[in-house]
Design an enzyme around this catalytic site. Sequence first.
Site, PDB file in Angstrom:
ATOM      1  N   CYS A   1       0.833  -1.196   0.000  1.00 44.21           N
ATOM      2  CA  CYS A   1       0.000   0.000   0.000  1.00 44.21           C
ATOM      3  C   CYS A   1       0.874   1.255   0.000  1.00 44.21           C
ATOM      4  O   CYS A   1       2.038   1.224   0.398  1.00 44.21           O
ATOM      5  CB  CYS A   1      -0.863   0.036   1.253  1.00 44.21           C
ATOM      6  SG  CYS A   1      -1.865  -1.431   1.430  1.00 44.21           S
TER       7      CYS A   1
ATOM      8  N   ARG B   1       3.881   1.160  -6.761  1.00 51.02           N
ATOM      9  CA  ARG B   1       3.864   0.128  -5.718  1.00 51.02           C
ATOM     10  C   ARG B   1       2.768  -0.908  -5.961  1.00 51.02           C
ATOM     11  O   ARG B   1       2.732  -1.935  -5.296  1.00 51.02           O
ATOM     12  CB  ARG B   1       3.629   0.780  -4.342  1.00 51.02           C
ATOM     13  CG  ARG B   1       4.733   1.741  -3.948  1.00 51.02           C
ATOM     14  CD  ARG B   1       4.306   2.631  -2.797  1.00 51.02           C
ATOM     15  NE  ARG B   1       4.251   1.927  -1.535  1.00 51.02           N
ATOM     16  CZ  ARG B   1       5.273   1.804  -0.692  1.00 51.02           C
ATOM     17  NH1 ARG B   1       6.444   2.316  -1.001  1.00 51.02           N
ATOM     18  NH2 ARG B   1       5.133   1.167   0.443  1.00 51.02           N
TER      19      ARG B   1
ATOM     20  N   TRP C   1      -3.302  -2.333  -1.647  1.00 47.90           N
ATOM     21  CA  TRP C   1      -3.034  -3.647  -2.241  1.00 47.90           C
ATOM     22  C   TRP C   1      -3.622  -4.631  -1.241  1.00 47.90           C
ATOM     23  O   TRP C   1      -3.114  -4.771  -0.135  1.00 47.90           O
ATOM     24  CB  TRP C   1      -1.524  -3.830  -2.426  1.00 47.90           C
ATOM     25  CG  TRP C   1      -1.092  -5.219  -2.764  1.00 47.90           C
ATOM     26  CD1 TRP C   1      -0.747  -6.198  -1.892  1.00 47.90           C
ATOM     27  CD2 TRP C   1      -0.941  -5.779  -4.069  1.00 47.90           C
ATOM     28  NE1 TRP C   1      -0.382  -7.329  -2.569  1.00 47.90           N
ATOM     29  CE2 TRP C   1      -0.496  -7.107  -3.911  1.00 47.90           C
ATOM     30  CE3 TRP C   1      -1.137  -5.298  -5.357  1.00 47.90           C
ATOM     31  CZ2 TRP C   1      -0.240  -7.946  -4.977  1.00 47.90           C
ATOM     32  CZ3 TRP C   1      -0.879  -6.132  -6.424  1.00 47.90           C
ATOM     33  CH2 TRP C   1      -0.441  -7.444  -6.241  1.00 47.90           C
TER      34      TRP C   1
ATOM     35  N   ASN D   1      -0.609   1.087   6.109  1.00 48.58           N
ATOM     36  CA  ASN D   1       0.144   0.146   5.276  1.00 48.58           C
ATOM     37  C   ASN D   1       0.758  -0.874   6.220  1.00 48.58           C
ATOM     38  O   ASN D   1       1.486  -0.499   7.138  1.00 48.58           O
ATOM     39  CB  ASN D   1       1.246   0.892   4.507  1.00 48.58           C
ATOM     40  CG  ASN D   1       2.173  -0.049   3.779  1.00 48.58           C
ATOM     41  OD1 ASN D   1       1.804  -1.182   3.466  1.00 48.58           O
ATOM     42  ND2 ASN D   1       3.385   0.401   3.501  1.00 48.58           N
ATOM     43  N   GLY D   2       0.449  -2.148   6.016  1.00 44.20           N
ATOM     44  CA  GLY D   2       1.017  -3.178   6.880  1.00 44.20           C
ATOM     45  C   GLY D   2      -0.015  -4.251   7.163  1.00 44.20           C
ATOM     46  O   GLY D   2      -1.043  -4.333   6.484  1.00 44.20           O
TER      47      GLY D   2
ATOM     48  N   GLU E   1      15.951 -22.859 -10.585  1.00 46.20           N
ATOM     49  CA  GLU E   1      15.503 -21.469 -10.482  1.00 46.20           C
ATOM     50  C   GLU E   1      16.683 -20.518 -10.759  1.00 46.20           C
ATOM     51  O   GLU E   1      16.521 -19.493 -11.417  1.00 46.20           O
ATOM     52  CB  GLU E   1      14.895 -21.220  -9.100  1.00 46.20           C
ATOM     53  CG  GLU E   1      14.490 -19.792  -8.806  1.00 46.20           C
ATOM     54  CD  GLU E   1      13.434 -19.213  -9.756  1.00 46.20           C
ATOM     55  OE1 GLU E   1      12.870 -19.953 -10.577  1.00 46.20           O
ATOM     56  OE2 GLU E   1      13.208 -17.991  -9.675  1.00 46.20           O
TER      57      GLU E   1
ATOM     58  N   LYS F   1      16.552 -17.761 -13.717  1.00 47.73           N
ATOM     59  CA  LYS F   1      16.750 -16.339 -13.408  1.00 47.73           C
ATOM     60  C   LYS F   1      17.828 -15.768 -14.308  1.00 47.73           C
ATOM     61  O   LYS F   1      17.677 -14.713 -14.892  1.00 47.73           O
ATOM     62  CB  LYS F   1      17.171 -16.235 -11.937  1.00 47.73           C
ATOM     63  CG  LYS F   1      16.739 -15.089 -11.131  1.00 47.73           C
ATOM     64  CD  LYS F   1      15.316 -14.984 -10.688  1.00 47.73           C
ATOM     65  CE  LYS F   1      14.301 -15.278 -11.696  1.00 47.73           C
ATOM     66  NZ  LYS F   1      12.978 -15.562 -11.238  1.00 47.73           N
TER      67      LYS F   1
ATOM     68  N   GLU G   1      16.731 -15.509 -18.093  1.00 46.71           N
ATOM     69  CA  GLU G   1      15.685 -14.549 -18.467  1.00 46.71           C
ATOM     70  C   GLU G   1      16.145 -13.107 -18.413  1.00 46.71           C
ATOM     71  O   GLU G   1      15.673 -12.289 -19.192  1.00 46.71           O
ATOM     72  CB  GLU G   1      14.378 -14.770 -17.672  1.00 46.71           C
ATOM     73  CG  GLU G   1      14.400 -14.406 -16.215  1.00 46.71           C
ATOM     74  CD  GLU G   1      13.009 -14.591 -15.558  1.00 46.71           C
ATOM     75  OE1 GLU G   1      12.973 -14.887 -14.371  1.00 46.71           O
ATOM     76  OE2 GLU G   1      11.981 -14.404 -16.240  1.00 46.71           O
TER      77      GLU G   1
ATOM     78  N   HIS H   1      26.555 -38.297 -17.790  1.00 43.45           N
ATOM     79  CA  HIS H   1      25.698 -38.949 -18.788  1.00 43.45           C
ATOM     80  C   HIS H   1      25.514 -38.087 -20.034  1.00 43.45           C
ATOM     81  O   HIS H   1      24.634 -38.376 -20.842  1.00 43.45           O
ATOM     82  CB  HIS H   1      24.340 -39.296 -18.167  1.00 43.45           C
ATOM     83  CG  HIS H   1      24.449 -40.276 -17.045  1.00 43.45           C
ATOM     84  ND1 HIS H   1      24.779 -41.600 -17.243  1.00 43.45           N
ATOM     85  CD2 HIS H   1      24.342 -40.122 -15.711  1.00 43.45           C
ATOM     86  CE1 HIS H   1      24.828 -42.230 -16.077  1.00 43.45           C
ATOM     87  NE2 HIS H   1      24.581 -41.335 -15.132  1.00 43.45           N
TER      88      HIS H   1
ATOM     89  N   LYS I   1       5.106 -10.001 -17.488  1.00 43.43           N
ATOM     90  CA  LYS I   1       5.015 -10.349 -16.063  1.00 43.43           C
ATOM     91  C   LYS I   1       3.967 -11.432 -15.853  1.00 43.43           C
ATOM     92  O   LYS I   1       4.154 -12.340 -15.055  1.00 43.43           O
ATOM     93  CB  LYS I   1       4.658  -9.090 -15.251  1.00 43.43           C
ATOM     94  CG  LYS I   1       4.555  -9.320 -13.757  1.00 43.43           C
ATOM     95  CD  LYS I   1       5.912  -9.573 -13.140  1.00 43.43           C
ATOM     96  CE  LYS I   1       5.858  -9.933 -11.677  1.00 43.43           C
ATOM     97  NZ  LYS I   1       7.074 -10.652 -11.239  1.00 43.43           N
TER      98      LYS I   1
HETATM   99  O1  M6R Z   1       2.268 -15.394 -12.240  1.00 39.99           O
HETATM  100  P1  M6R Z   1       2.828 -16.794 -12.238  1.00 39.99           P
HETATM  101  O2  M6R Z   1       3.589 -17.107 -10.995  1.00 39.99           O
HETATM  102  O3  M6R Z   1       1.808 -17.829 -12.542  1.00 39.99           O
HETATM  103  O4  M6R Z   1       3.875 -16.800 -13.432  1.00 39.99           O
HETATM  104  C1  M6R Z   1       4.532 -17.968 -13.792  1.00 39.99           C
HETATM  105  C2  M6R Z   1       5.703 -17.682 -14.683  1.00 39.99           C
HETATM  106  O5  M6R Z   1       5.284 -17.015 -15.847  1.00 39.99           O
HETATM  107  C3  M6R Z   1       6.760 -16.820 -13.969  1.00 39.99           C
HETATM  108  O6  M6R Z   1       7.223 -17.446 -12.818  1.00 39.99           O
HETATM  109  C4  M6R Z   1       7.954 -16.562 -14.900  1.00 39.99           C
HETATM  110  O7  M6R Z   1       8.658 -17.738 -15.126  1.00 39.99           O
HETATM  111  C5  M6R Z   1       8.850 -15.465 -14.302  1.00 39.99           C
HETATM  112  N1  M6R Z   1       9.233 -14.528 -15.306  1.00 39.99           N
HETATM  113  C6  M6R Z   1      10.083 -15.990 -13.693  1.00 39.99           C
HETATM  114  O8  M6R Z   1      10.891 -14.987 -13.169  1.00 39.99           O
END
Ligand code: M6R
Length: 603
Positions: A2, A27, A74, A100-101, A477, A481, A484, A500, A598
């Site tokens: 928030c 935010r 939020w 906010n909190g 992960e 990261k 991407e 292998h 996103k």
């Molecule tokens: O909103 P979601 O968590 O369902 O999104 C899933 C993926 O699209 C998301 O985790 C994507 O892989 C991110 N860009 C990773 O950083």
Amino acid sequence: MCGIIGYVGYEDAVPIILDGLKKLEYRGYDSAGIAVMDDQGFSVVKQKGRLTALEELVRKSPIAGYMGIGHTRWATHGEPSDINSHPHLGSKNKIAIVHNGIIENFKQIKERLEQKGTVFVSQTDSEVIAQLAEHYYNGDIIDTVIRVTNALEGSYALGIMCIDEPGKLIAVKKDNPLIVGISDKGNFIASDVPAVLAHTNKVYYMNDKEIAVLTKDGVSFFNTDNEPIEKTPETITWSIDSAEKGGYEHFMLKEIMEQPRVLKDTINSALRSGENKNLLDSLDITRFNRIVITACGSAYNAGMVAKYVFERLCRISVDVELASEFRYKDPIIDENTLVILVSQSGETADTIAAMREAKSRGAYTLSIVNVIGSTIAKESDATLYTLAGPEIAVATTKAFSAQLVLLYILAVRFAHKLKRITDDQQEELLSEIAALPDKSYELFEHVDFIQKYASNCVGYKSIFFIGRNIDYAISMEGSLKLKEISYIHSEAYAGGELKHGTISLIEEGTLVVAISCSEKLYGKIYSNVEQVISRGARVLFIGNCIQAIPDDRLSIIEIPKVNELFSPSLSVIVLQLFSYYVAANKGLDIDKPRNLAKSVTVE
Ligand code: M6R
């Protein structure tokens, strides 16, 4: 999270507050509102939706005042709605607040006040603050604020106005940010510097439990004994753009740094009080003979980590399925299957489709979602919320970490309900999870080293990540990261799989990131490290049980000791920082990587 803005001064508060709210839009929010005070009392306008809609409302029915508070919400407790929007007023219309909190003991306070006849109108935790303040008010607003904050458990940044003390804007905070801005035309409170930067660059940063009393001509600060305290203002030299990012160059770095706080909020919501805790207390696991976790991208990787935790603790077989594959594979699920959907946005098309497929086959669907009111939250049978707040960078960091801790807690609670662990074991595991926020904070000591190391990695065409068992899951992960945001090809491998096939790709100067948080498997992964080093690779070794023979090609990042089942929460922060600094050194658009969105709302 928030956003709060407040003003008292010589000008009309309305345009100042609306403009401040716009500066806090970054935010994230689902509703907004404003309350101003003049000689007639309070005028309040608030509603669900965008700020433009609030502005339109104010244009149609103008309000004015010399003092006011505004808020972008939020949702955490109670869905996004007009009534749940802030500001909140007590039933006597004497005190207005923005918050906010998260108030962890709001249910207890609400019940106490209801017994005394107070009628609540919203589902929020925040309304109890306004109601409690009216209940305690004795003619001295500072004294009242002290009593209220003594009664609150949780986190808060508050802006408060009292009808009986005109011209005084009160601010107080605990564990959530709040600044006070000063200028010749009046004084301000805000969640963040951008909201006041158009009016002043002189701000005080408030410390926990300090109380600020703003009038149009000045600001005074008090401690919790109602004694005056001295504070020195700071001069802000940031641009608006960098101020939105809290002084960080990118939202991603800001969000990485927010993780200790996010972990704490999410863990508290599941262990102390609130809807997450209620759901965890009431869920009956004993009727399921199978667990399927389905998700996409990073959320899928969270599921991969969770598989190890669930299987180790609950001794139930867990399948982790890519949501994009799930609906096409004629999945073997029925009413005895628990299907867990993990999604930050709650709007990922493939995860929505997987949820509907699971429901149509009679499975019970439990979602772990960050956005309240999202499709997955609404349609799944039950929802646990990650309290990560809005995540702006496309690459998820804090929402992923919040998903992990909820999944751990779910696994521990289920294991206990299934009688696979004793009361004492449950207690011990939960207290290890509760220690993660502080341990995650310690990782920031490595930032300088990681930054320097990453600056030498920009030339790589490909980077490999290895681990075993749960370390392998989290290395997936780390690899996602990196690729991407840095556009460097990377792959995650289970250490034992190297020989292998992949080891043929290891040559002079290849970079391998190895993760080791399992004492039991340390020898195995170390032997993989030796194998790649002997073929010319450089290794970045991340773990908490490393005893390696020094080698020029080997760099080590020691992370705090923790039960190996929960270690991904720590190793992932190092991996996020590594990816971030590689991409930053390449000068890339980190918050908006090419070709990515996103929230992927199409198949
Ligand atoms: O909103 P979601 O968590 O369902 O999104 C899933 C993926 O699209 C998301 O985790 C994507 O892989 C991110 N860009 C990773 O950083």
